[in-house]
Scaffold this active site. Sequence first.
Site, short mmCIF file in Angstrom:
data_model
loop_
_atom_site.label_atom_id
_atom_site.label_comp_id
_atom_site.label_asym_id
_atom_site.label_seq_id
_atom_site.Cartn_x
_atom_site.Cartn_y
_atom_site.Cartn_z
N LYS A 189 2.13 -3.37 7.43
CA LYS A 189 2.39 -3.58 5.99
C LYS A 189 3.85 -3.23 5.67
CE LYS A 189 -0.04 -4.56 3.01
NZ LYS A 189 -0.46 -5.86 2.42
N THR B 165 0.82 -1.21 0.00
CA THR B 165 0.00 0.00 0.00
C THR B 165 0.86 1.26 0.00
OG1 THR B 165 -1.47 1.28 1.44
CG2 THR B 165 -0.13 -0.37 2.52
N ASP B 166 0.26 2.37 -0.43
CA ASP B 166 0.97 3.67 -0.35
C ASP B 166 1.08 4.15 1.10
OD1 ASP B 166 -1.73 4.30 0.07
OD2 ASP B 166 -1.82 5.87 -1.47
N GLU B 167 0.27 3.54 2.01
CA GLU B 167 0.23 4.05 3.38
C GLU B 167 1.54 3.84 4.12
OE1 GLU B 167 -3.47 3.51 5.46
OE2 GLU B 167 -4.57 3.22 3.60
N TYR C 252 -1.83 -0.41 11.08
CA TYR C 252 -1.98 -1.08 9.78
C TYR C 252 -0.78 -0.83 8.89
CZ TYR C 252 -3.35 -1.51 4.87
OH TYR C 252 -3.36 -1.80 3.52
#
Length: 353
Positions: free
Chosen positions: A163, A133-135, A159
């Site tokens: 990741k 993810t970009d997060e 989260y």
Amino acid sequence: MTILVTGGAGFIGSNFVHAWLAAQAEVLVNLDKLTYAGNLRNLHALAGDDRHFFVQGDIGDTTLVSQLLATHQPRAVLHFAAESHVDRSIHGPMDFIQTNVVGTFHLLESVRAYWSGLGGTAQQAFRFLHVSTDEVFGSLAADAPAFSETHAYEPNSPYSASKAASDHLVRAWHHTYGLPVLTTHCSNNYGPYHFPEKLIPLVIHHALAGKPLPIYGDGMQVRDWLYVQDHCKALMRVLQAGRLGETYNIGGWNEKPNIEVVRTLCRLLDELQPRSDGQAYANQITFVKDRAGHDRRYAIDARKIEQELGWRPEESFESGLRKTVQWYLAHSEWVKEVTSGSYRNWIGQNYGS
Ligand code: NAD
Ligand code: TYD
């Protein structure tokens, strides 16, 4: 030829399974634990298609995963399975560490053992595609350039931290053991089969149910939205032609503040299914307490995947959002089952004990 997909009963995974089987003749083994986010109804249309082989199980179950790999001899593993909801990670981070970090570690070890035992060409051709993810890159200032693949990791939520940890494991398994990996960082997806705990399906569901549409904080947080089928096409392209050990950002070139997304959804609903009292759905918008540690802005610079692999999103936000609203209106049964929880009884009903 066969591929193994993890998390293929979730939102993006099930969209990928449909897209893959529509485009390829290969068998797809789908390993999913069926947590609250996994829904076999998403795969209902594949009943009777013997190219789809579903297995309920945990990515961290090394005995099961090793057995699946030995039996089906996949040429690739696409790793979608994860705990994926930021708000849940704030309230209960344990499952995120368990699946996203420990589970990914066990999966990598099972895959490494399998890959090490493959013969020359099969070993060379094998790929492990990690869907991230970009997060993991953290939050951008309003005027900062979008995330490139080399942006520093600055995860802010449990989260995104979990990741990020899984990304580091995948990277290390490539550098240390030579496992042929590819990693992608995608922005926020939307489209069919999106669990109604996430912003877009939640707003559609609440609007139709006459409930408040909760906007965290001032609603000016920016996300870069991508239609899920565009993400699936990007993953297929990365699997086909991505360079080993590389990371690819995938985004929609489509930054929007949350409040604008919600207002657009309200306008679409006003047009497609007007409220019986003639009022605008936007009247249901309610500003609520902000999410703890809420990232202000995500934006993806997706030039690398475009220049190297020729992928660009096909759907515009307007067309993608319209399709999404139409899908939810046409699948009110799916929403009802998910929100009532009855989808979780379905395996028992359908398959008995
Ligand atoms: P989701 O929560 O809808 O689905 C996750 C699936 O994984 C579910 O079917 C669940 O049952 C399964 N699962 C969870 N734990 C498991 C375990 N231990 N073993 C086997 N299966 C397990 O998630 P999603 O939105 O489809 O996201 C898929 C992947 O894409 C995730 O890795 C996520 O981090 C990543 N991603 C999502 C987005 C997004 O906007 N949704 C954006 C970028 C990246
Ligand atoms: P979400 O769909 O949870 O995705 P993510 O947190 O992974 O980006 O949320 C998208 C944005 O919408 C995020 O900025 C949080 C915000 N949001 C709300 O304002 N209200 C809500 O009820 C939800 C679920 C999200």
